[in-house]
Design a protein around this motif. Structure first.
Motif, short mmCIF file in Angstrom:
data_model
loop_
_atom_site.label_atom_id
_atom_site.label_comp_id
_atom_site.label_asym_id
_atom_site.label_seq_id
_atom_site.Cartn_x
_atom_site.Cartn_y
_atom_site.Cartn_z
N SER A 121 -8.38 35.88 17.22
CA SER A 121 -7.74 37.18 16.94
C SER A 121 -7.06 37.16 15.57
O SER A 121 -7.09 38.13 14.82
CB SER A 121 -6.68 37.52 17.99
OG SER A 121 -7.24 37.51 19.27
N MET A 122 -6.43 36.02 15.28
CA MET A 122 -5.73 35.86 14.00
C MET A 122 -6.72 36.01 12.84
O MET A 122 -6.52 36.77 11.90
CB MET A 122 -5.11 34.45 14.01
CG MET A 122 -4.41 34.07 12.75
SD MET A 122 -2.72 34.63 12.76
CE MET A 122 -1.91 33.31 13.60
N LYS A 123 -7.85 35.31 12.96
CA LYS A 123 -8.82 35.21 11.87
C LYS A 123 -9.61 36.52 11.71
O LYS A 123 -9.82 37.00 10.60
CB LYS A 123 -9.77 34.05 12.19
CG LYS A 123 -10.47 33.48 10.99
CD LYS A 123 -11.11 32.15 11.33
CE LYS A 123 -12.40 32.38 12.14
NZ LYS A 123 -13.14 31.12 12.36
N GLN A 131 5.07 49.61 8.77
CA GLN A 131 4.27 48.52 8.20
C GLN A 131 5.17 47.34 7.80
O GLN A 131 4.88 46.19 8.12
CB GLN A 131 3.50 49.02 6.97
CG GLN A 131 2.28 49.85 7.33
CD GLN A 131 1.46 50.19 6.09
OE1 GLN A 131 2.01 50.56 5.05
NE2 GLN A 131 0.15 50.08 6.19
N GLU A 132 6.28 47.67 7.14
CA GLU A 132 7.21 46.60 6.70
C GLU A 132 7.74 45.82 7.90
O GLU A 132 7.74 44.59 7.91
CB GLU A 132 8.41 47.23 5.97
CG GLU A 132 8.19 47.38 4.49
CD GLU A 132 9.51 47.80 3.82
OE1 GLU A 132 10.39 46.93 3.70
OE2 GLU A 132 9.63 48.98 3.46
N ALA A 163 -0.01 49.31 14.14
CA ALA A 163 1.23 49.36 13.36
C ALA A 163 0.96 48.99 11.90
O ALA A 163 1.54 49.58 10.98
CB ALA A 163 2.27 48.42 13.97
N LEU A 164 0.06 48.02 11.70
CA LEU A 164 -0.27 47.62 10.32
C LEU A 164 -0.98 48.75 9.57
O LEU A 164 -0.91 48.83 8.36
CB LEU A 164 -1.18 46.38 10.35
CG LEU A 164 -0.48 45.05 10.59
CD1 LEU A 164 -1.50 43.95 10.77
CD2 LEU A 164 0.46 44.71 9.44
N ILE A 216 -5.53 38.96 10.15
CA ILE A 216 -5.46 38.71 8.70
C ILE A 216 -6.24 39.75 7.89
O ILE A 216 -5.72 40.25 6.88
CB ILE A 216 -5.87 37.26 8.38
CG1 ILE A 216 -4.73 36.38 8.91
CG2 ILE A 216 -6.11 37.05 6.88
CD1 ILE A 216 -4.80 34.95 8.63
N PRO A 217 -7.45 40.16 8.35
CA PRO A 217 -8.12 41.23 7.58
C PRO A 217 -7.24 42.47 7.45
O PRO A 217 -7.24 43.13 6.40
CB PRO A 217 -9.37 41.53 8.44
CG PRO A 217 -9.64 40.25 9.17
CD PRO A 217 -8.30 39.62 9.42
N ARG A 218 -6.46 42.78 8.47
CA ARG A 218 -5.61 43.98 8.40
C ARG A 218 -4.41 43.77 7.47
O ARG A 218 -3.96 44.69 6.79
CB ARG A 218 -5.13 44.38 9.79
CG ARG A 218 -6.24 45.06 10.60
CD ARG A 218 -5.75 45.45 11.98
NE ARG A 218 -6.70 46.32 12.68
CZ ARG A 218 -7.75 45.89 13.37
NH1 ARG A 218 -8.01 44.59 13.43
NH2 ARG A 218 -8.55 46.75 13.98
N VAL A 219 -3.86 42.54 7.47
CA VAL A 219 -2.74 42.25 6.56
C VAL A 219 -3.25 42.36 5.11
O VAL A 219 -2.59 42.95 4.24
CB VAL A 219 -2.15 40.84 6.82
CG1 VAL A 219 -1.09 40.50 5.77
CG2 VAL A 219 -1.54 40.76 8.23
#
Length: 604
Positions: free
Chosen positions: A509-511, A491-492, A482-483, A515-518
């Protein structure tokens, strides 16, 4: 009813332990005792079925129910060996009729065979579907059908020929109103097909010949005494009926408590005679399985003459348990005069069946006839109906129909909200067993784009009920997609929703993934809204990160952002400064943060 005799087949085994010394013998006898207790229940029938050709293609499982004339068929669950498809295996153990003379045994067997052969020939959604025709062996008759739960007789408390101990699901089964209404409607539709479609009288309609299949639909079986019209092509079918022979074994005769009086008293019958039987079935359903009259089998003619008098002057007390809105119809069905009884087609149209729940179930049964537009309209209105239906009906009747639509991508956006609504009412265990396996492939679908939107809006539900392993393998990859979606709207939405479930995402998973995708969404987008939302999202999830990760990864990243959104950037700095877990060391502040902030302050 017929009592079954236990087979002692398994007791006559030669044991090598006979030659063992004392201690081993004790052990052996203890094990044998244990084994014989365990096998006693299954031995009878497995030994009877073993020689039957049905076992070549089908695996026979547990004894689950009984049905058919006199509840003489034991029903087992089974699977087809080649396809693993689930079936029910009906078994008639010939030991049940050991006490009869040979000619009587032959009569019973012929009658049972006729019933199954008729059922195999007839195909209709309201009749029990035969998956494998009748096979005979020395010890038994057997055939296979669609998966079955029990006979209506079992559900109403007739427990002959059931396994011991009693299956608790049958013992505790209570029919809901919507199931009773829709079940009786299904039986009326089945009779309508028999009377108008194939010009046939069933001749033995009673609860033991009504089977509830695995998903709860009511199906007709037991055609042992069916009568076909002698002139099927004429508009007026003619049926010839046999005279009642009181000396025949009960299994060679229909169930007299459900028979119309004209069978016995004037040796005549037609489709209206089945309608009388339907009236008695309706009475039984609302009266804990009791027919209108108990019949004295030894003096049947006298019994029926008395019954005739009582029917002619029917006292209101006789029908007081039947719901008021259908009482008049039952009274007409039980009329002494056949042509007063409504026909099957008229019964399907009575207002009693215009119940929103019954109509919903009926609609599901006819879905294959509808086009996508009609279906989508129906699914849109379904969320209003679901809360009014009992959970068992929703989970076992409606859910499978909905998930079967997942193969049709255009329908998924209409079906999915309903499936997730049902998931909310399920326990975690039910969700994992009944819903998740069907959702897993849908998580991967990228088109139509609404699917992602629906999942994102229900993310809290998915993350609280889905096991950790599946979250990692199925749910989070969907968030990542989705990102990276081409649609700014998705995306929004995704960036707005991530902070609401960030606490449920594991740290690696977060790290490493989230976050790389955000960050790349923020750097690569040409949309100001996505960039601002990326930064806001980062600001909100800082508290789930550790101090050094923020210093090494997040703060340097702020300096790479091409456009300046001072308010948002300041928000992140402020959060980093003031959060008790984070904070910025002096060296970093002096060498990295302040120069960046000074240039920002000059910018705008």
């Amino acid at each position: 009813m017929i009592a079954t005799r236990k087979s002692n087949r398994h007791d006559v085994s030669f044991s090598p332990a006979a030659q063992l010394p004392g201690q081993a013998l004790n052990m052996e006898s203890m094990l044998n005792k244990l084994k014989s207790t365990v096998t006693k229940v299954t031995a009878d029938v497995t030994s009877a079925v073993m020689g039957n050709p049905v076992t070549r293609e089908f695996e026979v499982g547990r004894h689950i129910a009984s049905g058919g004339p006199g509840l003489c068929w034991r029903i087992y669950n089974g699977t087809k060996k080649s396809t693993k498809q689930e079936v029910a295996v009906f078994v008639f153990d010939k030991k049940m009729i050991d006490k009869y003379q040979k000619f009587e045994k032959d009569q019973i067997i012929d009658s049972l065979k006729k019933g199954v052969q008729q059922l195999t020939r007839l195909r209709h959604p309201r009749l029990l579907t035969v998956q494998h025709p009748l096979e005979e062996s020395r010890d038994c008759l057997a055939f296979c059908t669609e998966p079955v739960f029990a006979s209506l007789s079992n559900v109403l408390g007739q427990w002959e020929n059931l396994p011991s101990p009693m299956p608790t699901d049958i013992k505790e089964y209570k029919l809901f109103d919507v199931e009773t209404k829709y079940g009786l409607l299904q039986i009326s539709e089945g009779l309508s097909f028999l009377h108008s479609g194939v010009k046939m009288v069933h001749g033995n309609l009673c609860p033991e010949n009504i089977i509830l299949n695995k998903s709860g639909a009511w199906k007709i079986m037991g055609f042992d005494f069916s009568i076909s019209s002698t002139n099927p092509s004429d508009a007026e079918p003619k049926y010839t009926c046999k005279e009642w022979e009181p000396n025949l074994p009960p299994l060679s005769l229909p169930n007299p408590e459900y028979l119309a009086p004209e069978y016995i008293l004037s040796v005549s019958c037609d489709s209206a005679s089945d309608m009388y039987s339907l009236g008695v079935v309706m009475h039984a359903v609302f009266n804990e399985g009791k027919p209108v009259f108990q019949v004295n089998k030894h003096d049947i003619f006298k019994s029926f003459s008395r019954q005739l008098d009582q029917l002619s002057t029917m006292s209101p007390a006789l029908l007081n348990k039947i719901p008021e809105e259908v009482r008049e119809h039952v009274k007409m069905l039980l009329s002494v005069t056949p042509n007063v009884r409504p026909d099957a087609d008229q019964m399907t149209k009575i207002p009693f069946f215009d119940d929103v729940g019954a109509m919903t179930l009926q609609y599901f049964d006819s879905l294959f006839q509808r086009d996508n537009l009609q279906k989508s309209q129906f699914y849109k209105g379904l969320p209003k109906v679901l809360p009014k239906l009992p959970k068992r009906v929703v989970v076992y009747r409606i859910l499978p129909a909905l998930t079967s639509e997942f193969v049709n991508p255009d329908m998924v956006p209409f079906v999915l909200p309903n499936v997730l609504l049902i998931a909310e009412e399920c326990t975690k265990e039910e969700y994992v067993r009944l819903i998740l396996p069907d959702l897993t492939p849908v998580f991967k679908q990228q088109e139509p784009v609404q699917i992602l939107l629906i999942f994102l809006q229900k993310m809290d539900l998915l993350l609280t009920k889905t096991p950790a392993e599946d979250i990692k393998n199925s749910v989070l990859p969907m968030v990542y997609r989705a990102l990276e979606a081409p649609s700014v709207q998705i995306q929004e939405l995704c960036l707005n929703i991530i902070p609401t479930f960030a606490n449920l995402i594991d740290y690696p998973s977060m790290k490493n993934s989230l976050i790389p995708r955000v960050k790349s969404a923020c750097l690569q987008t040409s949309s100001l809204a996505v960039r601002v939302n990326s930064l806001v999202c980062l600001g909100k999830i800082l508290e789930y990160l550790d101090k050094w990760y923020v210093i090494d990864e997040i703060l340097p990243f702020l300096q790479q952002i091409p456009s300046r959104e001072p308010a948002v950037l300041m928000g992140i700095y402020k959060c980093t400064f003031s959060h008790k877990k984070l904070g910025i060391p002096k060296e970093h502040l002096a060498s990295k943060s302040l120069p960046h902030l000074v240039s920002l302050s000059i910018d705008n």
